[in-house]
Write a protein that holds these residues in place. Structure first.
Motif, PDB file in Angstrom:
ATOM      1  N   TRP A 257       0.817  -1.214   0.000  1.00  0.00           N
ATOM      2  CA  TRP A 257       0.000   0.000   0.000  1.00  0.00           C
ATOM      3  C   TRP A 257       0.854   1.270   0.000  1.00  0.00           C
ATOM      4  O   TRP A 257       0.628   2.182  -0.789  1.00  0.00           O
ATOM      5  N   TYR A 258       1.866   1.315   0.881  1.00  0.00           N
ATOM      6  CA  TYR A 258       2.654   2.533   1.044  1.00  0.00           C
ATOM      7  C   TYR A 258       3.993   2.508   0.309  1.00  0.00           C
ATOM      8  O   TYR A 258       4.657   3.543   0.187  1.00  0.00           O
ATOM      9  N   GLY A 259       4.409   1.337  -0.151  1.00  0.00           N
ATOM     10  CA  GLY A 259       5.693   1.239  -0.825  1.00  0.00           C
ATOM     11  C   GLY A 259       6.863   1.204   0.151  1.00  0.00           C
ATOM     12  O   GLY A 259       6.693   1.399   1.359  1.00  0.00           O
ATOM     13  N   ARG A 260       8.043   0.960  -0.371  1.00  0.00           N
ATOM     14  CA  ARG A 260       9.268   0.935   0.429  1.00  0.00           C
ATOM     15  C   ARG A 260      10.395   1.579  -0.363  1.00  0.00           C
ATOM     16  O   ARG A 260      10.461   1.475  -1.596  1.00  0.00           O
ATOM     17  N   GLN A 261      11.278   2.228   0.335  1.00  0.00           N
ATOM     18  CA  GLN A 261      12.507   2.737  -0.271  1.00  0.00           C
ATOM     19  C   GLN A 261      13.607   2.683   0.778  1.00  0.00           C
ATOM     20  O   GLN A 261      13.904   3.673   1.437  1.00  0.00           O
ATOM     21  N   GLY A 262      14.164   1.509   0.917  1.00  0.00           N
ATOM     22  CA  GLY A 262      15.247   1.340   1.876  1.00  0.00           C
ATOM     23  C   GLY A 262      16.477   2.134   1.470  1.00  0.00           C
ATOM     24  O   GLY A 262      16.639   2.511   0.307  1.00  0.00           O
ATOM     25  N   GLN A 263      17.323   2.378   2.429  1.00  0.00           N
ATOM     26  CA  GLN A 263      18.520   3.164   2.165  1.00  0.00           C
ATOM     27  C   GLN A 263      19.699   2.595   2.934  1.00  0.00           C
ATOM     28  O   GLN A 263      19.560   2.193   4.086  1.00  0.00           O
ATOM     29  N   MET A 264      20.825   2.548   2.255  1.00  0.00           N
ATOM     30  CA  MET A 264      22.070   2.124   2.900  1.00  0.00           C
ATOM     31  C   MET A 264      23.158   3.104   2.493  1.00  0.00           C
ATOM     32  O   MET A 264      23.298   3.425   1.309  1.00  0.00           O
ATOM     33  N   PRO A 265      23.935   3.619   3.444  1.00  0.00           N
ATOM     34  CA  PRO A 265      25.009   4.557   3.075  1.00  0.00           C
ATOM     35  C   PRO A 265      26.054   3.875   2.209  1.00  0.00           C
ATOM     36  O   PRO A 265      26.237   2.659   2.245  1.00  0.00           O
ATOM     37  N   ASN A 266      26.730   4.667   1.411  1.00  0.00           N
ATOM     38  CA  ASN A 266      27.899   4.135   0.708  1.00  0.00           C
ATOM     39  C   ASN A 266      29.101   4.316   1.619  1.00  0.00           C
ATOM     40  O   ASN A 266      29.222   5.315   2.327  1.00  0.00           O
ATOM     41  N   TRP A 267      30.001   3.322   1.595  1.00  0.00           N
ATOM     42  CA  TRP A 267      31.113   3.318   2.543  1.00  0.00           C
ATOM     43  C   TRP A 267      32.465   3.525   1.875  1.00  0.00           C
ATOM     44  O   TRP A 267      33.501   3.468   2.533  1.00  0.00           O
ATOM     45  N   GLU A 268      32.472   3.760   0.582  1.00  0.00           N
ATOM     46  CA  GLU A 268      33.746   3.886  -0.126  1.00  0.00           C
ATOM     47  C   GLU A 268      34.576   5.048   0.410  1.00  0.00           C
ATOM     48  O   GLU A 268      35.768   4.896   0.698  1.00  0.00           O
ATOM     49  N   ALA A 269      33.950   6.220   0.567  1.00  0.00           N
ATOM     50  CA  ALA A 269      34.704   7.391   1.009  1.00  0.00           C
ATOM     51  C   ALA A 269      35.118   7.261   2.471  1.00  0.00           C
ATOM     52  O   ALA A 269      36.226   7.646   2.852  1.00  0.00           O
ATOM     53  N   ARG A 270      34.251   6.714   3.297  1.00  0.00           N
ATOM     54  CA  ARG A 270      34.531   6.638   4.729  1.00  0.00           C
ATOM     55  C   ARG A 270      35.562   5.561   5.063  1.00  0.00           C
ATOM     56  O   ARG A 270      36.454   5.769   5.882  1.00  0.00           O
ATOM     57  N   LEU A 271      35.431   4.395   4.447  1.00  0.00           N
ATOM     58  CA  LEU A 271      36.287   3.261   4.812  1.00  0.00           C
ATOM     59  C   LEU A 271      37.492   3.083   3.897  1.00  0.00           C
ATOM     60  O   LEU A 271      38.522   2.571   4.324  1.00  0.00           O
ATOM     61  N   GLY A 272      37.365   3.446   2.622  1.00  0.00           N
ATOM     62  CA  GLY A 272      38.429   3.186   1.670  1.00  0.00           C
ATOM     63  C   GLY A 272      38.279   1.810   1.045  1.00  0.00           C
ATOM     64  O   GLY A 272      37.593   0.929   1.576  1.00  0.00           O
ATOM     65  N   ALA A 273      38.938   1.608  -0.087  1.00  0.00           N
ATOM     66  CA  ALA A 273      38.769   0.381  -0.861  1.00  0.00           C
ATOM     67  C   ALA A 273      39.181  -0.864  -0.074  1.00  0.00           C
ATOM     68  O   ALA A 273      38.511  -1.902  -0.124  1.00  0.00           O
ATOM     69  N   ARG A 274      40.272  -0.773   0.679  1.00  0.00           N
ATOM     70  CA  ARG A 274      40.752  -1.949   1.409  1.00  0.00           C
ATOM     71  C   ARG A 274      39.744  -2.390   2.463  1.00  0.00           C
ATOM     72  O   ARG A 274      39.423  -3.575   2.577  1.00  0.00           O
ATOM     73  N   ASN A 275      39.223  -1.446   3.227  1.00  0.00           N
ATOM     74  CA  ASN A 275      38.290  -1.811   4.288  1.00  0.00           C
ATOM     75  C   ASN A 275      36.932  -2.228   3.737  1.00  0.00           C
ATOM     76  O   ASN A 275      36.219  -3.011   4.372  1.00  0.00           O
ATOM     77  N   VAL A 276      36.544  -1.713   2.592  1.00  0.00           N
ATOM     78  CA  VAL A 276      35.316  -2.195   1.940  1.00  0.00           C
ATOM     79  C   VAL A 276      35.474  -3.671   1.583  1.00  0.00           C
ATOM     80  O   VAL A 276      34.587  -4.495   1.825  1.00  0.00           O
ATOM     81  N   LYS A 277      36.626  -4.017   1.033  1.00  0.00           N
ATOM     82  CA  LYS A 277      36.887  -5.414   0.698  1.00  0.00           C
ATOM     83  C   LYS A 277      36.988  -6.264   1.959  1.00  0.00           C
ATOM     84  O   LYS A 277      36.504  -7.409   2.002  1.00  0.00           O
TER      85      LYS A 277
END
Length: 291
Positions: A257-277
């Protein structure tokens, strides 16, 4: 009570104060207190001479030992970097299959990943990554965007409906609120979806033909004719027992009825490529070890 009266028991003079027959004695300060005061003063003076202590405008006294906290921290960081170097290099260079085969590297990933997850992800997904209402269980079950190491790494990197220019984007329309479907059609498709995971698609088609028809016309474009979803666009599989918001009739109705739009932050800038992996490897390991 007279001032200067001497107590016959202890021999101490009194102060002249008396409460309910109790007289206050003018007892001397214990010698041990003076000893500690002298020792404390001596230690303070010695520390002041040996260590950085006294501010002098734009500088400070360096102390005879020349100790510097900043240099000590830098030495510790350099030592830690040297200790982490071998497995950091492996993490940067190798794919998950190679990492998973190296138990020493995986132990480092588990320890570092647990700390990193607790600091950044546990507030939504729980300290054990088992999820909360509206936040998926990352330790087990299907994930909307795929549960492979590569898929999880990409989701962590760009987020979902985030500000990242490459973010994953998904939205469940508000079929009822926005007038896309009538109340009767919403009720029919809700009953149909509710029974999909419990009874299977064939039984649900038979039990709810109107819902099946509405689903085919309105929902199959994202979720597929077989209702198994599409990880390319983040559409969940509706035939299994994994529910992000809940699989009861009331919650499914609210979703449709109301729909959904979940959200998740992007972590590339905060964590860096190594920590994302690292995070993706940590979650892949948890999923591999979860029954």
């Amino acid at each position: 009570m007279a001032l200067g009266e001497r107590d016959p028991v202890t021999g101490y003079l009194t102060t002249g104060h008396e409460w309910n027959g109790i007289k206050e004695l003018n007892t001397p300060v214990p010698r041990i207190v003076y000893v500690f005061l002298i020792l404390t003063t001596a230690v303070g003076l010695i520390y002041w001479l040996l260590m950085p202590a006294l501010p002098l405008g734009t500088t400070y006294t360096k102390g005879l030992l020349g100790y510097d906290d900043r240099q000590a921290v830098n030495r510790d960081l350099a030592r830690i970097a040297a200790d982490r170097g071998p497995w950091h290099e492996a993490l940067d260079r190798e794919g998950y299959a190679v990492l998973a085969a190296d138990e020493a590297v995986m132990q480092e990933i588990r320890e570092a990943g647990h700390l990193l997850f607790g600091q950044n992800c546990a507030a939504c997904h729980g300290i054990h990554a088992t999820g909360n209402a509206g936040f998926p269980n990352l330790a087990a079950g299907a994930l909307n965007w795929g549960d492979s190491f590569e898929a999880m790494q990409e989701t962590i990197r760009v987020g979902v409906n985030s500000v990242h220019p490459e973010t994953r984007t998904a939205q469940m329309p508000a079929f009822g609120r926005d007038g896309i479907l009538s109340r009767g059609e919403v009720d029919a498709v809700v009953a149909y979806v509710h029974d999909l995971g419990r009874d299977g698609i064939a039984a649900a088609n038979l039990a709810h033909p109107d819902g099946a028809e509405t689903f085919s016309a309105q929902c199959s474009a994202c979720h597929g004719e077989d209702a198994r979803g599409d990880t390319e666009i983040g559409a969940p599989n509706l035939t299994d027992t994994t529910w992000l918001y809940g699989g009861d009739l009331q919650t499914i109705f609210k979703t449709v009825w109301y729909g959904r739009q979940g959200q998740m932050p992007n972590w590339e800038a905060r964590l860096g490529a190594r920590n994302v992996k690292l995070m993706a490897a940590y979650l892949a390991d948890i999923r591999a070890r979860t029954p």
